[in-house]
Design a protein around this motif. Structure first.
Motif, short mmCIF file in Angstrom:
data_model
loop_
_atom_site.label_atom_id
_atom_site.label_comp_id
_atom_site.label_asym_id
_atom_site.label_seq_id
_atom_site.Cartn_x
_atom_site.Cartn_y
_atom_site.Cartn_z
N ALA A 53 -9.03 0.17 10.57
CA ALA A 53 -7.74 -0.51 10.68
C ALA A 53 -7.94 -1.96 11.10
N LEU A 54 -8.85 -2.20 12.05
CA LEU A 54 -9.13 -3.57 12.47
C LEU A 54 -9.84 -4.36 11.37
N THR A 55 -10.71 -3.69 10.64
CA THR A 55 -11.40 -4.35 9.53
C THR A 55 -10.40 -4.85 8.50
N VAL A 56 -9.44 -4.02 8.15
CA VAL A 56 -8.42 -4.40 7.18
C VAL A 56 -7.61 -5.59 7.71
N TYR A 57 -7.23 -5.53 8.97
CA TYR A 57 -6.42 -6.60 9.56
C TYR A 57 -7.20 -7.91 9.61
N TYR A 58 -8.44 -7.86 10.09
CA TYR A 58 -9.24 -9.08 10.19
C TYR A 58 -9.50 -9.67 8.81
N ALA A 59 -9.84 -8.83 7.85
CA ALA A 59 -10.12 -9.33 6.49
C ALA A 59 -8.88 -9.94 5.87
N PHE A 60 -7.71 -9.39 6.19
CA PHE A 60 -6.46 -9.94 5.67
C PHE A 60 -6.21 -11.35 6.19
N LEU A 61 -6.68 -11.65 7.40
CA LEU A 61 -6.46 -12.95 8.01
C LEU A 61 -7.40 -14.04 7.47
N ALA A 62 -8.33 -13.66 6.63
CA ALA A 62 -9.31 -14.61 6.12
C ALA A 62 -8.66 -15.61 5.18
N ASP A 63 -9.16 -16.84 5.24
CA ASP A 63 -8.72 -17.87 4.31
C ASP A 63 -9.63 -17.94 3.09
N GLU A 64 -10.56 -17.01 3.00
CA GLU A 64 -11.46 -16.99 1.87
C GLU A 64 -10.77 -16.35 0.67
N ASP A 65 -11.45 -16.41 -0.45
CA ASP A 65 -10.87 -15.89 -1.69
C ASP A 65 -11.08 -14.38 -1.77
N LEU A 66 -10.59 -13.67 -0.77
CA LEU A 66 -10.67 -12.22 -0.76
C LEU A 66 -9.36 -11.68 -1.32
N GLN A 67 -9.42 -11.03 -2.45
CA GLN A 67 -8.21 -10.53 -3.08
C GLN A 67 -7.65 -9.33 -2.33
N VAL B 3 0.84 -1.20 0.00
CA VAL B 3 0.00 0.00 0.00
C VAL B 3 0.87 1.25 0.00
N TYR B 4 1.93 1.23 0.78
CA TYR B 4 2.87 2.35 0.81
C TYR B 4 3.46 2.60 -0.58
N ALA B 5 3.85 1.53 -1.25
CA ALA B 5 4.45 1.66 -2.58
C ALA B 5 3.47 2.21 -3.59
N ALA C 293 -9.00 -6.02 -3.28
CA ALA C 293 -10.22 -5.54 -2.64
C ALA C 293 -9.87 -4.73 -1.39
N LEU C 294 -8.89 -5.21 -0.61
CA LEU C 294 -8.46 -4.46 0.58
C LEU C 294 -7.83 -3.13 0.19
N LEU C 295 -7.06 -3.13 -0.89
CA LEU C 295 -6.45 -1.89 -1.36
C LEU C 295 -7.54 -0.88 -1.73
N ARG C 296 -8.56 -1.33 -2.43
CA ARG C 296 -9.65 -0.42 -2.83
C ARG C 296 -10.40 0.10 -1.61
N ILE D 235 -9.10 0.62 1.35
CA ILE D 235 -8.22 1.64 1.95
C ILE D 235 -8.23 2.92 1.12
N GLN D 236 -8.17 2.77 -0.19
CA GLN D 236 -8.16 3.95 -1.06
C GLN D 236 -9.43 4.77 -0.90
N LEU D 237 -10.58 4.10 -0.85
CA LEU D 237 -11.83 4.84 -0.65
C LEU D 237 -11.85 5.46 0.74
N GLY D 238 -11.33 4.73 1.72
CA GLY D 238 -11.29 5.26 3.08
C GLY D 238 -10.48 6.53 3.18
N PHE D 239 -9.37 6.60 2.47
CA PHE D 239 -8.56 7.82 2.49
C PHE D 239 -9.30 9.00 1.84
N LYS D 240 -10.27 8.68 1.00
CA LYS D 240 -11.04 9.76 0.34
C LYS D 240 -12.22 10.23 1.20
N VAL D 241 -12.92 9.26 1.83
CA VAL D 241 -14.16 9.62 2.53
C VAL D 241 -14.04 9.53 4.04
#
Length: 251
Positions: A73-87, A20-22, A90-93, A95-101
């Protein structure tokens, strides 16, 4: 400016935050974000590996907390830990929307990405919450308490954080047998490391007798007329029971 690339990283949460930083500071345009060892790359775009940088990761995580919200921040962390097919895209998008709104990001439920991230994070948090109560520790010959788990999601970091506060004066190991990982706590701090999925454990003298007493107590409380298997499955999913004394030692 690197331009459009297929990003590879080491699979850690810090690694993802470094990605995300990059994206923000190096103007990288990701066409995909994948764990290096699991990557399925297209021949049309070159792979671009981003090394994990803990300082950059901290900067991004703090930015999410401050510019969006602690909950995000917790939502991003928890979703990252999922074993589901969450790309990770999707987390990047998210975060990007969050930085806007800002903190209103979770109200944008008309967007599939936001809805998906929130649903996955909720499932991960729910599984962790259940296991906080369903973990069963048994004393080993070495005096260390051992607890095997086989969670659907990669929630070992959440379990380790929880029990490092609840069992802070006891050395313990929480063994994720599904992923071959273990959280090891020495009464001061914990580390998460690789571990054999079928590690041999030697229990302390008397531990088996204590487990039998616990089963007897459990069976005494189980009034036949009040049994409700459907409700029990709702309150205690079947996949947790393989590591619980009440069920593994029943006759």
């Amino acid at each position: 400016m690197v331009g459009e690339v297929s990003i590879l990283f080491d699979g850690s949460f810090d690694g993802f935050l470094t990605v995300v930083y990059a994206v923000y500071y190096e103007k990288i345009v990701p066409l995909s974000i994948q764990v290096e060892t699991q990557a399925q790359l297209s021949l049309d775009f070159k792979p671009y590996f981003i090394s994990t940088d803990s300082q950059k990761a901290i900067k991004v995580f703090n930015a999410i907390r401050e510019k969006i919200s602690e909950e995000a921040a917790l939502t991003v962390y928890y979703a990252f830990l999922a074993d589901e097919d969450l790309q990770c895209m999707a987390l990047l998008r998210y975060i990007q929307l969050g930085f806007k709104v800002g903190h209103m990001v979770d109200s944008h439920l008309q967007k599939d990405t936001i809805r998906e991230v929130l649903q996955v994070a909720k499932r991960v948090g729910g599984e962790a919450h259940l296991l906080y109560g369903f973990c069963r520790f048994a004393e080993t010959k070495q005096g260390v308490f051992y607890c095997p788990v086989t969670p659907k999601n990669n929630i070992l970091p959440l379990l380790a954080q929880h029990f490092s506060q609840r069992l802070m004066n006891q050395a313990w190991v929480i063994h994720d047998k599904k992923r071959g990982q273990a959280a090891i706590y020495n009464k001061k701090e914990y580390v998460i490391t690789k571990a054999p999925k079928n590690a041999e454990v030697v229990y302390a003298d008397g531990e088996e007798e204590m487990q039998e007493l616990w089963v007897a107590f459990f069976n005494t409380l189980a009034i036949e007329a009040r049994k409700n298997p459907k409700q029990q499955r709702q309150m205690l999913p079947l996949h947790f029971r393989g590591n619980m004394t009440e069920f593994t030692h029943r006759k």
